[in-house]
Design an enzyme around this catalytic site. Structure first.
Site, mmCIF file in Angstrom:
data_model
loop_
_atom_site.group_PDB
_atom_site.id
_atom_site.type_symbol
_atom_site.label_atom_id
_atom_site.label_comp_id
_atom_site.label_asym_id
_atom_site.label_seq_id
_atom_site.Cartn_x
_atom_site.Cartn_y
_atom_site.Cartn_z
ATOM 1 C CD GLN A 179 -3.033 -25.007 76.206
ATOM 2 O OE1 GLN A 179 -3.971 -24.493 75.643
ATOM 3 N NE2 GLN A 179 -1.796 -24.882 75.763
ATOM 4 C CG ASP A 218 -4.503 -29.498 68.163
ATOM 5 O OD1 ASP A 218 -4.260 -28.970 69.263
ATOM 6 O OD2 ASP A 218 -3.608 -29.927 67.399
ATOM 7 N N GLY A 278 -3.917 -38.222 65.988
ATOM 8 C CA GLY A 278 -4.587 -37.080 65.361
ATOM 9 C C GLY A 278 -4.475 -37.157 63.840
ATOM 10 N N GLY A 279 -4.530 -35.987 63.197
ATOM 11 C CA GLY A 279 -4.551 -35.934 61.732
ATOM 12 C C GLY A 279 -3.346 -36.615 61.087
ATOM 13 N N GLY A 280 -2.152 -36.359 61.622
ATOM 14 C CA GLY A 280 -0.940 -36.947 61.050
ATOM 15 C C GLY A 280 -0.969 -38.466 61.143
ATOM 16 C CG MET A 325 -0.805 -25.870 72.683
ATOM 17 S SD MET A 325 -0.329 -27.573 73.077
ATOM 18 C CE MET A 325 1.437 -27.370 73.255
ATOM 19 N N GLY A 326 -3.680 -25.570 69.770
ATOM 20 C CA GLY A 326 -4.735 -25.841 68.789
ATOM 21 C C GLY A 326 -4.214 -26.027 67.380
ATOM 22 N NE ARG A 385 4.343 -33.663 67.620
ATOM 23 C CZ ARG A 385 3.020 -33.522 67.661
ATOM 24 N NH1 ARG A 385 2.271 -34.124 66.772
ATOM 25 N NH2 ARG A 385 2.456 -32.789 68.601
#
Ligand code: F6P
Length: 376
Positions: free
Chosen positions: A301, A134, A109-111, A176-177, A73
């Site tokens: 998940q 997500d 993803g978004g980040g 999650m999500g 991350r």
């Protein structure tokens, strides 16, 4: 000289990542392009840790979960180095040049879209693919990883039914999500949850308890509650959005100190921990007189082999990505648009989140079959 493509995977892993790497790699190699992997997201690019992606490396990975490249991350402009957070953007740009890349594909993803856009603004040729369990990346119909995770959560809800039924219990299952409800809503509907709580709809524990009691009165002494990790009760919802709006206003004014404070305050909400889920279970026990248990599905998940739908989706967007590279398109995300893909400028993706709209057919379908969404 043939085009040279770099690839990295960043953010939380997601089923289908290897299928996407394979699709980009195989398509690129068949068009005489060269391809180089970077390990562990932006950190590997900063440290110039590479992985050869030849035909052998790309073989037999379609069905594998996780990512053969590894992920992290870490953000280019805020990377932990020793005990410090440092802006490593220049080192990243240097390694892009050192490896003679023509384009860098960032899968995330978004980040990741945000971080990739920053590198694009620094002059690098960037293309992104949207992935996350997500399903909350803006401007794309769907992200790969979502279908697999929804299947896993559905399977868990199926299994929880028989044990809840046997013990006459409530089982609260946390799904999650992040701050979106796609995963909880989709799997909740598919898994026949009696209550589905999502971040987009503030819930009232008394309303949830009433729905469970109504089932009891009708002779059913068990209930399955699918709760998104980011779901909030009415009071928290109000406070969460107050802080969020204050943070946005502070950011717009360049008031870094207030924005930081708001960020710290927001850290205690929803998806950051399972406190809400545990509290809700206790409240339901007290309000209904039924025993309640909590199941937190967590990273389970995200693991394992991708579903057929995710393999197909990841292969489609991966192959399309190479088409866009050939056409010289950069600064874009390869978005899913029905059966096609489209190139969406990264500036139109970043800073947005695709939440479940209240007029979405899934919301209507859940209400139609009598599922309690916590608000009425
Ligand atoms: O974004 C994917 C996701 O799995 C979210 O659903 C969840 O909130 C988060 O990642 C967990 O992050 P981590 O793997 O860093 O614990």
């Amino acid at each position: 000289m043939s085009l040279h493509i770099g690839i990295l995977t960043a953010g939380g892993d997601s089923p289908g990542l290897n299928a996407a790497i394979r699709a980009i790699g195989k398509t690129a190699l068949s068009r005489n392009m060269r391809i180089l992997g970077f390990r562990d997201g932006f950190r590997g690019l900063m440290e110039n840790r590479t992985m050869r992606l030849d035909r052998e490396a790309l073989s037999s990975i379609l069905t594998r979960g996780g990512t053969i490249l590894g992920t992290s991350r870490d953000k280019p402009h805020k990377m932990p180095v020793g005990n410090e957070m440092m802006d490593m953007t220049d080192a990243i740009c240097d390694n892009y040049e050192r490896n003679n890349l023509d384009v860098l594909v960032c899968i995330g993803g978004g980040g990741t879209q945000k971080n990739a856009f920053r590198l694009h603004q620094k002059g690098l040729n960037i293309i992104t693919l949207p992935k996350t369990i997500d399903n909350d990346v803006a401007m794309t119909d769907i992200t790969f990883g979502f279908d697999t995770a929804m299947g896993i959560a559905t399977d868990a809800l199926d299994r929880l039914h028989s044990t809840a039924h046997s013990h006459h219990r409530i089982i609260v299952c946390e799904i999650m999500g992040h701050n979106s409800g796609w995963l909880a809503l989709g799997s909740g509907i598919a898994g026949g949850a009696d209550v589905i709580l999502i971040p987009e709809i503030a819930y009232d524990p008394a309303v949830v308890a009433a729905a469970i009691k109504h089932r009891q009165q009708c002779g059913t002494n068990f209930s399955i509650v699918a709760v998104a990790e980011g779901a909030l009760d009415k009071g928290q919802y109000k406070e969460y959005w107050r802080l969020k709006n204050k943070k946005a206003a502070a950011k717009a004014k360049g008031d870094k100190s207030t924005a930081k404070k708001m960020n710290e305050a927001l850290a205690s909400f929803g998806h950051k921990n399972s406190n809400n889920t545990l509290r809700l279970s206790q409240e339901l026990e007290e309000m209904t007189g039924l025993e309640s248990r909590v199941t937190i599905l967590g990273h389970y998940q995200r693991g394992g082999t991708p579903s057929a739908a995710d393999r197909l989706l990841a292969t489609r967007v991966g192959a399309a990505c190479v088409d866009y590279i050939e056409k010289g398109k950069t600064g874009i995300m390869v978005a899913v648009d029905g059966g096609n893909t489209k190139a969406v400028p990264l500036k139109d993706v970043v800073g947005k989140k695709k939440l479940v709209p209240m007029d979405h057919p899934w919301v209507a379908a859940a209400r139609d079959v009598g599922t309690c969404l916590g608000d009425k």
